[in-house]
Design a protein around this motif. Structure first.
Motif, PDB file in Angstrom:
ATOM      1  N   GLU A 182       0.843  -1.221   0.000  1.00  0.00           N
ATOM      2  CA  GLU A 182       0.000   0.000   0.000  1.00  0.00           C
ATOM      3  C   GLU A 182       0.865   1.253   0.000  1.00  0.00           C
ATOM      4  OE1 GLU A 182       0.097  -2.487   2.213  1.00  0.00           O
ATOM      5  OE2 GLU A 182      -1.688  -2.469   3.468  1.00  0.00           O
ATOM      6  N   LEU A 183       2.108   1.128   0.494  1.00  0.00           N
ATOM      7  CA  LEU A 183       2.979   2.312   0.596  1.00  0.00           C
ATOM      8  C   LEU A 183       3.931   2.432  -0.596  1.00  0.00           C
ATOM      9  CD1 LEU A 183       3.907   2.058   4.410  1.00  0.00           C
ATOM     10  CD2 LEU A 183       2.316   3.674   3.343  1.00  0.00           C
ATOM     11  N   ALA A 184       3.760   1.552  -1.586  1.00  0.00           N
ATOM     12  CA  ALA A 184       4.735   1.491  -2.687  1.00  0.00           C
ATOM     13  C   ALA A 184       4.724   2.734  -3.574  1.00  0.00           C
ATOM     14  CB  ALA A 184       4.486   0.243  -3.534  1.00  0.00           C
ATOM     15  N   GLY A 185       3.689   3.559  -3.460  1.00  0.00           N
ATOM     16  CA  GLY A 185       3.624   4.769  -4.290  1.00  0.00           C
ATOM     17  C   GLY A 185       4.441   5.927  -3.737  1.00  0.00           C
ATOM     18  N   PHE A 186       4.977   5.783  -2.537  1.00  0.00           N
ATOM     19  CA  PHE A 186       5.826   6.856  -1.994  1.00  0.00           C
ATOM     20  C   PHE A 186       7.178   6.811  -2.683  1.00  0.00           C
ATOM     21  CE2 PHE A 186       2.658   6.831   1.334  1.00  0.00           C
ATOM     22  CZ  PHE A 186       2.485   8.194   1.532  1.00  0.00           C
ATOM     23  N   MET A 187       7.481   7.887  -3.404  1.00  0.00           N
ATOM     24  CA  MET A 187       8.669   7.853  -4.261  1.00  0.00           C
ATOM     25  C   MET A 187       9.958   8.031  -3.469  1.00  0.00           C
ATOM     26  SD  MET A 187       7.208   9.520  -7.763  1.00  0.00           S
ATOM     27  CE  MET A 187       6.134  10.791  -7.146  1.00  0.00           C
ATOM     28  N   GLN A 188       9.898   8.722  -2.347  1.00  0.00           N
ATOM     29  CA  GLN A 188      11.086   8.845  -1.471  1.00  0.00           C
ATOM     30  C   GLN A 188      10.661   8.520  -0.038  1.00  0.00           C
ATOM     31  OE1 GLN A 188      14.264   9.246  -2.168  1.00  0.00           O
ATOM     32  NE2 GLN A 188      13.887   9.438  -4.364  1.00  0.00           N
ATOM     33  N   PRO A 189      10.468   7.238   0.246  1.00  0.00           N
ATOM     34  CA  PRO A 189       9.927   6.884   1.567  1.00  0.00           C
ATOM     35  C   PRO A 189      10.826   7.301   2.735  1.00  0.00           C
ATOM     36  CG  PRO A 189      10.684   4.930   0.369  1.00  0.00           C
ATOM     37  CD  PRO A 189      10.678   6.058  -0.604  1.00  0.00           C
ATOM     38  N   LEU A 190      12.109   7.508   2.494  1.00  0.00           N
ATOM     39  CA  LEU A 190      12.994   7.918   3.595  1.00  0.00           C
ATOM     40  C   LEU A 190      13.205   9.429   3.654  1.00  0.00           C
ATOM     41  CD1 LEU A 190      15.817   5.204   3.612  1.00  0.00           C
ATOM     42  CD2 LEU A 190      13.540   5.157   4.658  1.00  0.00           C
ATOM     43  N   ALA A 191      12.574  10.167   2.762  1.00  0.00           N
ATOM     44  CA  ALA A 191      12.793  11.619   2.746  1.00  0.00           C
ATOM     45  C   ALA A 191      12.645  12.188   4.156  1.00  0.00           C
ATOM     46  CB  ALA A 191      11.789  12.295   1.814  1.00  0.00           C
ATOM     47  N   GLY A 192      13.528  13.118   4.490  1.00  0.00           N
ATOM     48  CA  GLY A 192      13.442  13.760   5.805  1.00  0.00           C
ATOM     49  C   GLY A 192      12.527  14.965   5.787  1.00  0.00           C
ATOM     50  N   GLU A 193      11.935  15.267   4.618  1.00  0.00           N
ATOM     51  CA  GLU A 193      11.069  16.433   4.489  1.00  0.00           C
ATOM     52  C   GLU A 193       9.626  15.944   4.422  1.00  0.00           C
ATOM     53  OE1 GLU A 193      13.940  15.976   2.661  1.00  0.00           O
ATOM     54  OE2 GLU A 193      14.832  17.188   4.249  1.00  0.00           O
ATOM     55  N   TYR A 194       8.884  16.199   5.474  1.00  0.00           N
ATOM     56  CA  TYR A 194       7.467  15.819   5.526  1.00  0.00           C
ATOM     57  C   TYR A 194       6.789  16.656   6.586  1.00  0.00           C
ATOM     58  CZ  TYR A 194       9.779  12.698   8.923  1.00  0.00           C
ATOM     59  OH  TYR A 194      10.585  12.181   9.914  1.00  0.00           O
TER      60      TYR A 194
END
Ligand SMILES: O=c1ccn([C@@H]2O[C@H](COP(=O)(O)OP(=O)(O)O[C@H]3O[C@H](CO)[C@@H](O)[C@H](O)[C@H]3O)[C@@H](O)[C@H]2O)c(=O)[nH]1
Ligand SMILES: O=C(O)[C@H](O)COP(=O)(O)O
Length: 310
Positions: A182-194
């Motif tokens: 379900e989370l596979a659409g996150f293109m930068q899952p580790l991004a520190g900007e959120y």
């Protein structure tokens, strides 16, 4: 990608240019916004980041807080001089035994900030642009059903426009696709900007160290469902890259984060306890040195449980 995830990806992905400052100001109303920069030894970049946010996001951002994460340099002084409120990670909630790393800094930031929306950004970003934060606020300020917005971007590495995000590509993305499609659409899952609504961020646990981003994605999915999560294309983002050896430690923490959530979700038996020691090797005269790194991560409970009797 699962068909529903592809639909989500189309529906919930926007880009920073979709959220001009005038629209953010109009949408903000009474909503208050805190920006948090976790920083360990970031004297080279943190000052400029604070200045850009102060100068260009005046009126949208209500407070800028730097959490000094046990720096050995004068990060705290530089950040304060640039106009941020600075808190030492170890001074926040001093009654609790300290834990380590970035996740601890982020969790503790919830205790010293007051914004209804909290935006996080790394403090080692080079050529920082205000849109790296402003873009994240768009979905949250304009759509009450969104609780969390995650940044994505191109990742330059060593002078090339792409190729960065080594742990993302080799560890986080495969793990996510295997276990949380379900989370596979996150293109930068580790991004520190959120950015997230405080009401959601205070309801989820925070893993310490570098496990925090993966843990938040999985736990916010459980808490709020995929449609409450959004992502924003922030363009390109360049940071101070770590050595491959150091990234081995980060990769191990990401795997431990995944392991902890697989256990919680009953997909791995609780009696299996992974080792938290990572052995690495460096050639030296006459052979190799063994380098042993402790990679264990811990967990903080939802911040709300500290303030609300259960
Ligand atoms: O003990 C620490 C270590 C790091 N940081 C800060 O956290 C940010 C990101 O750390 P960094 O070591 O630069 O991580 P990256 O190599 O950039 O790792 C990526 O992947 C990590 C794992 O998901 C995320 O935490 C990062 O935000 C993301 O940029 C920086 O501002 C650091 O100063 C702390 O506050 N405390
Ligand atoms: O997100 C990642 O994978 C890490 O931050 C490493 O990124 P880099 O390969 O661009 O240094």
């Amino acid at each position: 990608m699962l068909p529903d995830v592809r639909k989500w990806w189309h529906r919930r992905t926007s880009c920073a240019a979709d959220w001009p400052l005038s629209d953010l100001l109009a949408a903000k109303g009474d909503t208050t916004v805190s920006v948090v920069l976790p920083a360990r030894d970031e004297r080279e970049t943190v000052g400029e980041i604070v200045q850009v946010i102060r100068r260009e996001l005046d009126g949208v951002v209500d407070e800028i807080v730097v959490i000094d994460s046990c720096s050995e340099d004068d990060t705290a002084r530089v950040a304060a001089q640039a106009g941020a409120a600075v808190h030492a990670q170890t001074d926040i909630l001093p009654e609790l035994a300290p834990m380590e790393g970035k996740g601890e800094a982020l969790w503790k930031s919830l205790a010293v900030t007051s914004g209804d929306v909290v935006a996080f950004a790394d403090a080692d970003i080079r050529h920082f642009r205000a849109s790296l934060v402003a873009g994240l606020l768009g979905p949250l300020l304009t759509d009450p059903t969104v609780v969390y917005a995650k940044g994505c971007y191109d990742r330059p590495l060593n002078g090339a426009p792409t190729g960065g995000g080594r742990v993302t590509e080799l560890v986080a993305r495969p793990l996510i696709n295997l276990h949380w499609p379900e989370l596979a659409g996150f293109m930068q899952p580790l991004a520190g900007e959120y950015a997230g609504r405080r009401s959601a961020l205070e309801r989820v646990p925070f893993l310490t160290g570098y496990g925090v981003e993966l843990g938040l994605l999985i736990d916010l999915l459980d808490l709020a469902g995929l449609d409450a999560l959004a992502q924003v294309d922030l363009g390109s983002r360049e940071h101070a890259p770590q050595s491959t050896e150091a990234l081995g430690g980060m990769a191990a923490q990401i795997m431990l984060a995944a392991w902890s959530r697989l256990q919680r979700q009953g997909k791995i038996e609780a009696r299996h306890v992974p080792s938290v020691e990572l052995a690495q090797f460096r050639r030296c005269e006459g052979g190799h040195d063994v380098l042993t790194r402790q990679v264990g991560i811990d967990e903080r409970p939802p911040m709300l449980t500290l303030t609300t009797p259960t």
